[in-house]
Design a protein around this motif. Sequence first.
Motif, mmCIF file in Angstrom:
data_model
loop_
_atom_site.group_PDB
_atom_site.id
_atom_site.type_symbol
_atom_site.label_atom_id
_atom_site.label_comp_id
_atom_site.label_asym_id
_atom_site.label_seq_id
_atom_site.Cartn_x
_atom_site.Cartn_y
_atom_site.Cartn_z
ATOM 1 N N TYR A 48 0.834 -1.146 0.061
ATOM 2 C CA TYR A 48 -0.069 0.037 0.248
ATOM 3 C C TYR A 48 1.038 1.311 -0.005
ATOM 4 N N HIS A 49 0.968 1.762 -1.094
ATOM 5 C CA HIS A 49 1.805 3.145 -1.482
ATOM 6 C C HIS A 49 0.914 4.395 -1.518
ATOM 7 N N PRO A 62 3.979 9.397 -5.530
ATOM 8 C CA PRO A 62 4.691 9.243 -6.758
ATOM 9 C C PRO A 62 5.879 8.244 -6.529
ATOM 10 N N ASN A 63 6.719 8.103 -7.687
ATOM 11 C CA ASN A 63 7.820 7.445 -7.752
ATOM 12 C C ASN A 63 8.079 5.905 -7.235
ATOM 13 N N LEU A 64 6.865 5.142 -7.528
ATOM 14 C CA LEU A 64 6.921 3.624 -7.110
ATOM 15 C C LEU A 64 7.662 2.985 -8.224
ATOM 16 N N SER A 65 8.679 2.468 -8.105
ATOM 17 C CA SER A 65 9.438 1.559 -9.162
ATOM 18 C C SER A 65 9.507 0.114 -8.834
ATOM 19 N N ILE A 111 -1.018 -6.189 -6.680
ATOM 20 C CA ILE A 111 0.052 -5.910 -6.314
ATOM 21 C C ILE A 111 0.401 -4.465 -5.651
ATOM 22 N N ALA A 112 0.013 -3.505 -6.231
ATOM 23 C CA ALA A 112 -0.154 -2.192 -5.233
ATOM 24 C C ALA A 112 -1.257 -1.366 -5.460
ATOM 25 N N VAL A 169 10.257 4.976 -3.630
ATOM 26 C CA VAL A 169 10.009 3.436 -3.024
ATOM 27 C C VAL A 169 10.482 2.489 -4.353
ATOM 28 N N THR A 170 11.406 1.516 -4.082
ATOM 29 C CA THR A 170 11.491 0.673 -5.043
ATOM 30 C C THR A 170 11.421 -0.874 -4.636
ATOM 31 N N LEU A 171 10.504 -1.637 -5.566
ATOM 32 C CA LEU A 171 10.656 -2.942 -5.092
ATOM 33 C C LEU A 171 11.327 -3.771 -6.071
#
Length: 149
Positions: free
Chosen positions: A102-103, A134-137, A128-129, A115-117
């Motif tokens: 949860y982002h 912003p900026n989830l990789s 998945i999410a 945040v990077t997975l």
Amino acid sequence: MGLSDWSGIELRDSALAHIANAEYNGFGKGSLQSDSLGCGGARYSWYCEYMHTLYFTRTNNSIISNTSFTDAMFGSGLDLTGTINTLVKDCNFSRIRQSVIYHANGGYTRGGDNVTLENIRAVNCSSIATIGSPNLSIRGLVARGVRFG
């Protein structure tokens, strides 16, 4: 398990499992639903019932690695609300009822960012999410039996 408002936290080589639903009777005298008054009354009863496996909220420069998340009966594997500059790598998620992560801002003014997975395996999860920041990789994702992307 919950961590909030910390920097440089590392969670490695761990297994988190069996976070129950609201009807689970193992956390006290009554069910979590009946204990909702302890969470601020009926208006906030959802809070008692809504459990992510790991709350990593508003953390900064953190790492979660080589950890498995199994059986989140009512919630996500990871709550990364307001999380900044965090790496989640080499982790396994299975039987997660909501999202692997949860982002979003979760009602807080601070959203997550950067945040990077990496090298994530998800089996039999709802999604998945849940993304609202912003900026989830996501790199190296292997998913099977996921209902929603």
